[in-house]
Design an enzyme around this catalytic site. Structure first.
Site, PDB file in Angstrom:
ATOM      1  N   HIS A  73      -8.966  -0.836 -12.791  1.00  0.00           N
ATOM      2  CA  HIS A  73     -10.023  -0.553 -11.821  1.00  0.00           C
ATOM      3  C   HIS A  73     -11.119  -1.602 -11.952  1.00  0.00           C
ATOM      4  CE1 HIS A  73      -8.689   3.945 -11.619  1.00  0.00           C
ATOM      5  NE2 HIS A  73      -7.860   3.113 -11.028  1.00  0.00           N
ATOM      6  N   GLN A 132      -3.405   5.007 -10.058  1.00  0.00           N
ATOM      7  CA  GLN A 132      -2.221   4.772  -9.210  1.00  0.00           C
ATOM      8  C   GLN A 132      -2.451   5.455  -7.837  1.00  0.00           C
ATOM      9  OE1 GLN A 132      -1.374   6.035 -12.673  1.00  0.00           O
ATOM     10  NE2 GLN A 132      -1.745   3.901 -13.096  1.00  0.00           N
TER      11      GLN A 132
HETATM   12  P1  IMP Z   1       4.424   2.042 -14.888  1.00  0.00           P
HETATM   13  O1  IMP Z   1       3.350   2.995 -14.468  1.00  0.00           O
HETATM   14  O2  IMP Z   1       3.912   0.902 -15.719  1.00  0.00           O
HETATM   15  O3  IMP Z   1       5.581   2.739 -15.534  1.00  0.00           O
HETATM   16  O4  IMP Z   1       5.020   1.352 -13.567  1.00  0.00           O
HETATM   17  C1  IMP Z   1       5.766   2.090 -12.605  1.00  0.00           C
HETATM   18  C2  IMP Z   1       5.465   1.614 -11.194  1.00  0.00           C
HETATM   19  O5  IMP Z   1       4.140   1.947 -10.854  1.00  0.00           O
HETATM   20  C3  IMP Z   1       5.579   0.090 -10.998  1.00  0.00           C
HETATM   21  O6  IMP Z   1       6.038  -0.159  -9.688  1.00  0.00           O
HETATM   22  C4  IMP Z   1       4.139  -0.378 -11.130  1.00  0.00           C
HETATM   23  O7  IMP Z   1       3.910  -1.587 -10.439  1.00  0.00           O
HETATM   24  C5  IMP Z   1       3.418   0.780 -10.468  1.00  0.00           C
HETATM   25  N1  IMP Z   1       2.040   0.933 -10.943  1.00  0.00           N
HETATM   26  C6  IMP Z   1       1.627   1.480 -12.096  1.00  0.00           C
HETATM   27  N2  IMP Z   1       0.302   1.482 -12.187  1.00  0.00           N
HETATM   28  C7  IMP Z   1      -0.152   0.949 -11.052  1.00  0.00           C
HETATM   29  C8  IMP Z   1      -1.460   0.708 -10.528  1.00  0.00           C
HETATM   30  O8  IMP Z   1      -2.484   1.007 -11.138  1.00  0.00           O
HETATM   31  N3  IMP Z   1      -1.505   0.130  -9.300  1.00  0.00           N
HETATM   32  C9  IMP Z   1      -0.398  -0.171  -8.588  1.00  0.00           C
HETATM   33  N4  IMP Z   1       0.841   0.029  -9.020  1.00  0.00           N
HETATM   34  C10 IMP Z   1       0.966   0.593 -10.246  1.00  0.00           C
END
Ligand code: IMP
Length: 434
Positions: free
Chosen positions: A41, A223
């Protein structure tokens, strides 16, 4: 009810940090309730840019209580770096409270995240590599370590003696060369627990007291709705519940205590990582939006995929979150285009689709149907100033029509408009302050 949640209506990166920072001016407490340091953020205050991964964005406003709730997964090394970074820049973190029930992202979680991605081969999720999925898996499998354990040396040692050998076995089975050195990891985690101990507490009790005193509590989502573990584009999702339903279980308040829900959407759409994205733009306009919107991940630096605003996703997000109002960010990025499009529905096998399908293969085959709008000029400094002082009617006509269309189609009023990166470049259309 003096509580409000800020929730991403898209695939994350909607600009929630900026909205939380703005609304936090009126709040007493700001709470993270899910996700981990996969979130990034950014908040720009004057010329200073703050990038937060674990800390609630409200921490940079003096006098607010900043809470990391039980539903968050925490990488203690990253959190300590963030705390040190802020204190070096003259910001106080004495108002930080961390839930003793929040789970710890362990060194082996990061390694397992990488190993699992490699094993998925072409079906890679494109995770942030921060160990989020493995940490949440361990929480659910009851193999996790909580922040309360981290701060308790003997409990921590006992857990680590059990868990490190199991995880190293898994890593070897996954074909990973690097495993966790038990001695080094244990010493490091004990030290991190010692440093974080002053902040670790029963945050549910703090929030309960705050509610009973009618304090204003702001819940900061990470997210976005389309990355929700249940309702998102599974398996191309994150590992937590990103929708408003999780505010209660991720923070420990009662579900009926949540008042308003602010949905945050960009004026267009972006997503990072793999997965279906029907309104994705595939021509040179894509690169222009990446550059104009600085669409590079705060956490990984990856360039984001860009597309037109998707009303199918926005309506779906509203049905899941029950938005009281919307904040539309990055409107300035589209300034200067001749034409702006909005995806109103999908077409699949000759049929009109107005809801996100759960079948990913079907979603991949969906074709977007667009409504076209006349573009608007870039808002130069003088025009921007006039809009920020004079309000909505000073915006270009075509932009006003765009906003009104989105309100009508989504069924949610737009009450904050992001017209630039800075804190003051938000047009506040709310009828009443919080
Ligand atoms: P993870 O949360 O690292 O396991 O990632 C899983 C999916 O969520 C991937 O496609 C990441 O790019 C996406 N992702 C996780 N956190 C964010 C965020 O804060 N913004 C955008 N995409 C996210």
């Amino acid at each position: 009810m003096p509580t409000m949640a800020v929730i991403g209506a898209q695939w994350g990166d909607e600009g929630k940090g900026k909205i939380v920072d703005f609304l936090a001016a009126e709040a007493d407490v700001v709470v993270r309730f899910q996700g981990g340091n996969n979130a990034g953020h950014s908040v720009k205050v004057g010329e200073e840019l703050y990038k937060m991964h674990h800390l609630p964005s409200g921490i940079i406003r003096a006098g607010k209580l900043a809470v990391i709730g039980n539903g968050v997964v925490i990488d203690p090394g990253v959190l300590l770096d963030e705390i040190n970074n802020l204190t070096r820049r003259g910001k106080s973190v004495k108002n930080l409270r961390i839930s003793e029930r929040a789970h710890v992202i362990m060194p082996y979680h990061r390694l397992l995240d990488g190993a699992e991605e490699r094993l998925r081969k072409s079906a890679r999720v494109g995770t942030t590599g921060r160990g989020i999925g493995p940490a949440y898996s361990d929480k659910v499998s009851r193999l996790g370590i909580r922040m309360g354990d981290l701060a308790d040396e003997s409990a921590l040692k006992e857990r680590l003696e059990l868990l490190i050998p199991i995880k190293n076995k898994m890593l070897r089975a996954f074909g990973t060369k690097e495993v966790v050195d038990a001695k080094t990891a244990t010493a490091e985690l004990i030290e991190q627990g010692r440093l974080l101990k002053p902040y670790i507490t029963d945050t549910g009790a703090i929030l309960d007291t705050a509610l009973s005193k009618d304090k204003k509590i702001l819940f900061e989502g990470a997210q976005g709705t389309m990355l929700d573990i249940d309702h998102g584009t599974y398996p191309f999702v994150t590992s937590s519940t990103t929708t408003s339903g999780n505010v209660a279980s991720g923070s420990g308040i009662r579900p009926t205590a949540l008042g308003e829900v602010f949905g945050v959407t960009k004026a267009y759409t972006t997503r990072v990582g793999a997965g279906p994205f029907p309104s994705e733009i595939h021509d040179e306009l894509h690169d222009r939006i990446v550059e104009m919107g600085n669409e590079y991940g705060t956490t990984t630096g990856r360039s984001r995929r860009c597309g037109w605003l998707d009303l199918v996703a926005l309506r779906y997000a509203n049905s899941l979150n029950d938005f009281s109002s919307l904040a539309m960010t990055k409107i300035d990025v589209l300034g200067g285009l001749d034409e702006v499009k909005v995806c109103t529905h999908y077409r699949l096998d000759g049929k009109k689709l107005t809801r996100i399908p759960s079948d990913l293969k079907a979603m991949e085959r969906c074709r977007p149907a667009y409504e076209s709008f006349e573009g608007w000029d870039e808002l130069g400094p003088a025009r921007l100033k006039s809009v920020l002082c004079g309000g909505f009617t000073r915006l270009p006509k075509s932009l006003r029509e765009y906003v009104r269309f989105i309100e009508r189609e989504s069924g949610v009023p737009v009450s904050l408009l992001g017209l630039g990166r800075r804190r003051r470049e938000l047009l506040d259309l709310r009828r009443k302050r919080w």
